[in-house]
Design a protein around this motif. Structure first.
Motif, short mmCIF file in Angstrom:
data_model
loop_
_atom_site.label_atom_id
_atom_site.label_comp_id
_atom_site.label_asym_id
_atom_site.label_seq_id
_atom_site.Cartn_x
_atom_site.Cartn_y
_atom_site.Cartn_z
N ALA A 27 0.84 -1.21 0.00
CA ALA A 27 0.00 0.00 0.00
C ALA A 27 0.87 1.25 0.00
CB ALA A 27 -0.93 -0.01 1.20
N LEU A 28 1.96 1.23 0.76
CA LEU A 28 2.87 2.38 0.78
C LEU A 28 3.54 2.58 -0.57
CD1 LEU A 28 4.49 1.86 4.29
CD2 LEU A 28 3.01 3.76 3.60
N ASP A 29 3.91 1.48 -1.23
CA ASP A 29 4.51 1.58 -2.56
C ASP A 29 3.54 2.20 -3.56
OD1 ASP A 29 6.90 0.52 -1.72
OD2 ASP A 29 6.47 -1.51 -2.45
N GLN A 30 2.27 1.80 -3.49
CA GLN A 30 1.26 2.35 -4.39
C GLN A 30 1.04 3.84 -4.12
OE1 GLN A 30 -2.19 -0.10 -3.84
NE2 GLN A 30 -1.32 -1.83 -4.95
N ALA A 31 1.01 4.23 -2.84
CA ALA A 31 0.84 5.64 -2.50
C ALA A 31 2.03 6.46 -2.98
CB ALA A 31 0.65 5.80 -0.99
N ALA A 32 3.24 5.92 -2.82
CA ALA A 32 4.43 6.62 -3.28
C ALA A 32 4.41 6.79 -4.79
CB ALA A 32 5.68 5.86 -2.85
N ALA A 33 3.95 5.79 -5.51
CA ALA A 33 3.87 5.89 -6.97
C ALA A 33 2.88 6.97 -7.39
CB ALA A 33 3.47 4.55 -7.57
N ARG A 34 1.74 7.06 -6.68
CA ARG A 34 0.76 8.11 -7.00
C ARG A 34 1.35 9.49 -6.73
NH1 ARG A 34 -2.94 4.52 -4.54
NH2 ARG A 34 -2.86 5.71 -2.62
N LEU A 35 2.06 9.65 -5.62
CA LEU A 35 2.66 10.94 -5.30
C LEU A 35 3.72 11.33 -6.33
CD1 LEU A 35 3.03 10.71 -1.43
CD2 LEU A 35 1.50 12.20 -2.71
N GLU A 36 4.54 10.37 -6.73
CA GLU A 36 5.55 10.65 -7.75
C GLU A 36 4.91 11.07 -9.06
OE1 GLU A 36 8.05 7.22 -8.02
OE2 GLU A 36 8.98 7.60 -6.08
N GLU A 37 3.80 10.43 -9.42
CA GLU A 37 3.10 10.78 -10.65
C GLU A 37 2.54 12.20 -10.57
OE1 GLU A 37 -0.77 9.35 -13.21
OE2 GLU A 37 0.30 7.87 -11.99
N GLU A 38 1.96 12.54 -9.43
CA GLU A 38 1.42 13.88 -9.25
C GLU A 38 2.52 14.94 -9.29
OE1 GLU A 38 -0.82 14.00 -5.64
OE2 GLU A 38 -2.26 12.51 -6.32
N GLN A 39 3.66 14.64 -8.71
CA GLN A 39 4.76 15.60 -8.69
C GLN A 39 5.42 15.75 -10.05
OE1 GLN A 39 7.29 14.31 -5.49
NE2 GLN A 39 5.97 15.21 -3.93
N SER A 40 5.36 14.70 -10.87
CA SER A 40 5.97 14.79 -12.19
C SER A 40 5.09 15.58 -13.16
CB SER A 40 6.25 13.40 -12.76
OG SER A 40 5.06 12.71 -13.02
N ASN A 41 3.80 15.70 -12.84
CA ASN A 41 2.86 16.46 -13.67
C ASN A 41 2.07 17.44 -12.80
OD1 ASN A 41 3.46 14.96 -16.03
ND2 ASN A 41 2.19 13.31 -15.30
N PRO A 42 2.75 18.46 -12.26
CA PRO A 42 2.02 19.38 -11.38
C PRO A 42 1.01 20.22 -12.18
CG PRO A 42 4.23 20.20 -11.81
CD PRO A 42 4.13 18.84 -12.42
N PRO A 43 -0.08 20.64 -11.53
CA PRO A 43 -1.06 21.46 -12.24
C PRO A 43 -0.46 22.83 -12.59
CG PRO A 43 -1.59 21.30 -9.93
CD PRO A 43 -0.44 20.38 -10.16
N THR A 44 -0.88 23.36 -13.72
CA THR A 44 -0.40 24.68 -14.12
C THR A 44 -1.24 25.74 -13.41
OG1 THR A 44 -1.89 24.75 -16.00
CG2 THR A 44 0.32 23.84 -16.38
N LEU A 45 -0.79 26.97 -13.45
CA LEU A 45 -1.51 28.07 -12.80
C LEU A 45 -2.89 28.24 -13.43
CD1 LEU A 45 -1.48 30.33 -10.75
CD2 LEU A 45 -0.43 31.80 -12.45
N SER A 46 -2.97 28.07 -14.75
CA SER A 46 -4.27 28.23 -15.40
C SER A 46 -5.26 27.14 -14.95
CB SER A 46 -4.12 28.20 -16.91
OG SER A 46 -3.59 26.98 -17.34
#
Length: 51
Positions: A27-46
């Motif tokens: 479960a921790l590995d899956q959560a870490a993968a989701r966080l890494e994915e979110e950080q690699s594609n951060p939302p833009t200001l728009s």
């Protein structure tokens, strides 16, 4: 013979490294993968404006 081999390996509740269960480690590995994915594609200001 196959039945004996299928029983080998850790059970989901067996403690793994650091005393964390195998199930919790997955479960921790899956959560870490989701966080890494979110950080690699951060939302833009728009994306954030107008919400």
């Amino acid at each position: 013979m196959f039945l004996l081999l299928s029983a080998c390996g850790p059970a989901p509740t067996d403690p793994g490294p650091g005393g964390v269960s195998v199930e919790d480690a997955e479960a921790l590995d899956q959560a870490a993968a989701r966080l890494e994915e979110e950080q690699s594609n951060p939302p833009t200001l728009s994306d954030q404006v107008g919400k």
